[in-house]
Design a protein around this motif. Structure first.
Motif, short mmCIF file in Angstrom:
data_model
loop_
_atom_site.label_atom_id
_atom_site.label_comp_id
_atom_site.label_asym_id
_atom_site.label_seq_id
_atom_site.Cartn_x
_atom_site.Cartn_y
_atom_site.Cartn_z
N TYR A 59 0.86 -1.18 0.00
CA TYR A 59 0.00 0.00 0.00
C TYR A 59 0.90 1.24 0.00
N TYR A 60 0.48 2.27 -0.73
CA TYR A 60 1.27 3.48 -0.84
C TYR A 60 0.37 4.70 -0.82
N THR A 61 0.93 5.79 -0.33
CA THR A 61 0.29 7.07 -0.53
C THR A 61 0.43 7.41 -2.01
N ASP A 62 -0.59 8.00 -2.59
CA ASP A 62 -0.61 8.25 -4.03
C ASP A 62 0.62 9.02 -4.51
N SER A 63 1.06 10.01 -3.74
CA SER A 63 2.17 10.85 -4.19
C SER A 63 3.50 10.08 -4.23
N MET A 64 3.54 8.93 -3.60
CA MET A 64 4.76 8.14 -3.57
C MET A 64 4.69 6.90 -4.44
N LYS A 65 3.52 6.60 -4.92
CA LYS A 65 3.34 5.42 -5.76
C LYS A 65 4.15 5.59 -7.03
N GLY A 66 4.92 4.57 -7.37
CA GLY A 66 5.76 4.65 -8.56
C GLY A 66 7.16 5.16 -8.27
N ARG A 67 7.36 5.84 -7.14
CA ARG A 67 8.69 6.30 -6.76
C ARG A 67 9.26 5.47 -5.63
N PHE A 68 8.39 5.04 -4.71
CA PHE A 68 8.83 4.28 -3.52
C PHE A 68 8.36 2.84 -3.65
N THR A 69 9.18 1.94 -3.14
CA THR A 69 8.82 0.52 -3.13
C THR A 69 9.14 -0.07 -1.76
N ILE A 70 8.13 -0.69 -1.16
CA ILE A 70 8.33 -1.37 0.12
C ILE A 70 8.46 -2.85 -0.13
N SER A 71 9.35 -3.48 0.61
CA SER A 71 9.53 -4.93 0.48
C SER A 71 9.99 -5.47 1.83
N ARG A 72 9.94 -6.79 1.96
CA ARG A 72 10.38 -7.39 3.21
C ARG A 72 11.13 -8.68 2.92
N ASP A 73 12.07 -8.98 3.78
CA ASP A 73 12.84 -10.21 3.71
C ASP A 73 12.69 -10.89 5.07
N SER A 74 11.79 -11.85 5.14
CA SER A 74 11.52 -12.49 6.42
C SER A 74 12.70 -13.29 6.94
N ALA A 75 13.53 -13.79 6.05
CA ALA A 75 14.71 -14.54 6.48
C ALA A 75 15.68 -13.63 7.22
N LYS A 76 15.69 -12.34 6.86
CA LYS A 76 16.58 -11.37 7.51
C LYS A 76 15.85 -10.51 8.52
N ASN A 77 14.55 -10.75 8.71
CA ASN A 77 13.74 -9.93 9.63
C ASN A 77 13.89 -8.45 9.32
N THR A 78 13.82 -8.12 8.05
CA THR A 78 14.07 -6.75 7.63
C THR A 78 13.03 -6.31 6.61
N VAL A 79 12.62 -5.06 6.73
CA VAL A 79 11.75 -4.45 5.75
C VAL A 79 12.51 -3.27 5.14
N TYR A 80 12.28 -3.03 3.86
CA TYR A 80 13.01 -2.01 3.13
C TYR A 80 12.05 -0.99 2.52
N LEU A 81 12.58 0.19 2.30
CA LEU A 81 11.86 1.21 1.55
C LEU A 81 12.85 1.78 0.53
N GLN A 82 12.66 1.41 -0.72
CA GLN A 82 13.47 1.95 -1.81
C GLN A 82 12.81 3.23 -2.29
N MET A 83 13.57 4.31 -2.26
CA MET A 83 13.04 5.61 -2.62
C MET A 83 13.82 6.15 -3.81
N ASN A 84 13.12 6.36 -4.91
CA ASN A 84 13.73 6.87 -6.13
C ASN A 84 13.13 8.22 -6.48
N SER A 85 13.81 8.94 -7.36
CA SER A 85 13.32 10.25 -7.82
C SER A 85 12.94 11.14 -6.65
#
Length: 126
Positions: A59-85
């Motif tokens: 889920y994303y706020t509209d203004s960030m959709k297409g620029r930000f990507t959230i993902s998670r790696d359960s093996a590493k117990n880590t969540v990421y936020l890739q922010m572009n542009s």
């Protein structure tokens, strides 16, 4: 309770990219939905993105959709936020949050999250 530690913030020029990480410890990470929020000086905390416990829904706020990507790696117990542009208006402290199955409320609402990290500063220069 799960403990969260964010990292990856910093200073970047407009148009650049950053990847934020949120390392979780404590309770079973895979049971939690995870979210990213941000707060700029003098403004309220704002929803950025969220991901379901399985990672199957995002889920994303509209203004960030297409620029930000959230993902998670359960093996590493880590969540990421890739922010572009990145834009100067993206400057804020970014917080990672965890929502347990027992926490009520919508993923886009910060009241629904029971655990928070300390935040990481993101500054985007013009």
């Amino acid at each position: 309770q799960v403990q969260l530690v964010e990292s990856g913030g910093g200073l970047v020029q407009a148009g650049g990219s950053l990847r934020l990480s949120c390392a979780a410890s404590g309770r079973t990470f895979s049971n939690y939905a995870m979210g990213w929020f941000r707060q700029a000086p003098g403004k309220e905390r704002e929803f950025v993105a969220a991901i379901s416990w399985s990672g199957g829904n995002t889920y994303y706020t509209d203004s960030m959709k297409g620029r930000f990507t959230i993902s998670r790696d359960s093996a590493k117990n880590t969540v990421y936020l890739q922010m572009n542009s990145l834009k100067p208006e993206d400057t804020a402290v970014y917080y990672c949050a965890a929502k347990a199955p027992s926490d009520s409320g919508y993923l886009t609402n910060h009241y629904a999250y029971g655990a928070w990290g300390q935040g990481t500063q993101v500054t985007v220069s013009a």
